[in-house]
Design a protein around this motif. Structure first.
Motif, short mmCIF file in Angstrom:
data_model
loop_
_atom_site.label_atom_id
_atom_site.label_comp_id
_atom_site.label_asym_id
_atom_site.label_seq_id
_atom_site.Cartn_x
_atom_site.Cartn_y
_atom_site.Cartn_z
N ALA A 23 0.83 -1.20 0.00
CA ALA A 23 0.00 0.00 0.00
C ALA A 23 0.87 1.26 0.00
O ALA A 23 0.57 2.23 -0.70
N GLY A 24 1.95 1.23 0.76
CA GLY A 24 2.87 2.38 0.78
C GLY A 24 3.46 2.65 -0.59
O GLY A 24 3.51 3.80 -1.05
N PHE A 25 3.90 1.59 -1.27
CA PHE A 25 4.44 1.76 -2.62
C PHE A 25 3.37 2.24 -3.58
O PHE A 25 3.61 3.10 -4.43
N ALA A 26 2.16 1.67 -3.51
CA ALA A 26 1.09 2.06 -4.43
C ALA A 26 0.73 3.54 -4.25
O ALA A 26 0.52 4.25 -5.23
N ARG A 27 0.70 4.00 -3.01
CA ARG A 27 0.40 5.42 -2.77
C ARG A 27 1.51 6.31 -3.31
O ARG A 27 1.26 7.34 -3.92
N GLU A 28 2.75 5.89 -3.08
CA GLU A 28 3.90 6.68 -3.51
C GLU A 28 4.02 6.69 -5.04
O GLU A 28 4.20 7.73 -5.65
N LEU A 29 3.95 5.51 -5.65
CA LEU A 29 4.17 5.40 -7.08
C LEU A 29 2.93 5.75 -7.90
O LEU A 29 3.05 6.22 -9.03
N GLY A 30 1.75 5.51 -7.33
CA GLY A 30 0.51 5.78 -8.06
C GLY A 30 -0.02 7.19 -7.87
O GLY A 30 -0.80 7.68 -8.67
N GLY A 31 0.41 7.82 -6.78
CA GLY A 31 -0.05 9.18 -6.51
C GLY A 31 -1.56 9.28 -6.49
O GLY A 31 -2.25 8.41 -5.97
N ASP A 32 -2.06 10.35 -7.10
CA ASP A 32 -3.50 10.56 -7.09
C ASP A 32 -4.22 9.82 -8.22
O ASP A 32 -5.42 10.00 -8.41
N ARG A 33 -3.51 8.95 -8.93
CA ARG A 33 -4.12 8.19 -10.02
C ARG A 33 -4.87 6.96 -9.52
O ARG A 33 -5.64 6.36 -10.27
N PRO A 49 7.51 -3.22 12.94
CA PRO A 49 8.51 -2.15 12.96
C PRO A 49 9.65 -2.36 11.97
O PRO A 49 10.24 -1.38 11.48
N VAL A 50 9.96 -3.60 11.63
CA VAL A 50 11.02 -3.85 10.64
C VAL A 50 10.52 -3.47 9.25
O VAL A 50 11.27 -2.94 8.43
N ALA A 51 9.24 -3.69 8.97
CA ALA A 51 8.66 -3.24 7.70
C ALA A 51 8.69 -1.71 7.62
O ALA A 51 9.02 -1.14 6.57
N VAL A 52 8.37 -1.06 8.71
CA VAL A 52 8.43 0.41 8.77
C VAL A 52 9.85 0.89 8.48
O VAL A 52 10.06 1.80 7.68
N GLU A 53 10.83 0.24 9.10
CA GLU A 53 12.23 0.61 8.91
C GLU A 53 12.68 0.37 7.46
O GLU A 53 13.35 1.22 6.85
N ALA A 54 12.29 -0.76 6.90
CA ALA A 54 12.67 -1.09 5.51
C ALA A 54 12.08 -0.06 4.55
O ALA A 54 12.75 0.36 3.59
N MET A 55 10.85 0.34 4.77
CA MET A 55 10.22 1.33 3.89
C MET A 55 10.84 2.71 4.08
O MET A 55 11.01 3.46 3.11
N GLU A 57 13.85 3.32 4.63
CA GLU A 57 15.10 3.33 3.88
C GLU A 57 14.91 3.80 2.44
O GLU A 57 15.84 4.31 1.83
N VAL A 58 13.71 3.60 1.89
CA VAL A 58 13.44 4.03 0.51
C VAL A 58 12.55 5.27 0.47
O VAL A 58 11.97 5.60 -0.56
N GLY A 59 12.46 5.94 1.62
CA GLY A 59 11.77 7.22 1.67
C GLY A 59 10.26 7.17 1.77
O GLY A 59 9.58 8.15 1.47
N ILE A 60 9.71 6.03 2.20
CA ILE A 60 8.26 5.91 2.33
C ILE A 60 7.92 5.65 3.80
O ILE A 60 8.43 4.71 4.40
N ASP A 61 7.07 6.50 4.35
CA ASP A 61 6.70 6.43 5.76
C ASP A 61 5.39 5.68 5.93
O ASP A 61 4.34 6.17 5.51
N ILE A 62 5.45 4.50 6.51
CA ILE A 62 4.22 3.75 6.83
C ILE A 62 4.04 3.64 8.35
O ILE A 62 3.19 2.88 8.81
N ALA A 63 4.79 4.42 9.09
CA ALA A 63 4.74 4.34 10.55
C ALA A 63 3.35 4.69 11.10
O ALA A 63 2.95 4.18 12.14
N GLY A 64 2.61 5.54 10.43
CA GLY A 64 1.30 5.94 10.91
C GLY A 64 0.18 5.01 10.50
O GLY A 64 -0.98 5.22 10.88
N ALA A 65 0.49 3.98 9.73
CA ALA A 65 -0.54 3.05 9.28
C ALA A 65 -1.00 2.17 10.45
O ALA A 65 -0.24 1.90 11.37
#
Length: 134
Positions: A23-33, A49-55, A57-65
């Protein structure tokens, strides 16, 4: 006014790792489309928390999910339903695009082992988005 953007629902058992990263990648890469939802058949209390940390690293914040339970209405409202190990818990409706992504569950794995899972999810999301929104 109705929203005519395609919607994607990512589902895994705990909605704490794979589906949240997707979902984090889809929001980032798909934007408002695209519209993006994620849920779990048996949601955990917190995102891994490891998934949060891994994301992060690539500039996507899923910590609030927050993991949430899969609702039939989420499936009904989605154009594409991507499952990741939730088995028969996901209801099936005619006319929907269904894919089951066979991905390792990152639960309990160290960051070094979650990175390749994250990268595979990114590649699959990019392919999915190309098929949905060009």
């Amino acid at each position: 006014m109705t929203d005519d953007r395609p919607s994607i629902l990512f589902v895994c058992v705990h909605n704490a790792g794979r589906s949240q990263m997707a979902a984090g990648f889809a929001r980032e890469l798909g934007g408002d489309r695209v519209q993006v939802l994620s849920a779990g058949s048996e949601p955990a209390e917190h995102v891994n928390p490891v998934a949060v940390e891994a994301m992060a690293e690539v500039g996507i914040d899923i910590a609030g999910a927050s993991p949430r339970v899969l609702a039939v209405d989420d499936v009904r409202a989605s154009d594409a339903v991507i499952t990741m190990g939730c088995g028969d818990a996901c209801p099936v409706f005619p006319g929907k695009r269904y894919e089951d992504w066979d991905l390792t569950d990152p639960a309990g794995l160290p960051l070094e082992q979650v990175r390749p899972i994250r990268d595979e999810i990114r590649a699959r999301v990019q392919t999915l988005l190309t098929g949905l929104v060009g």
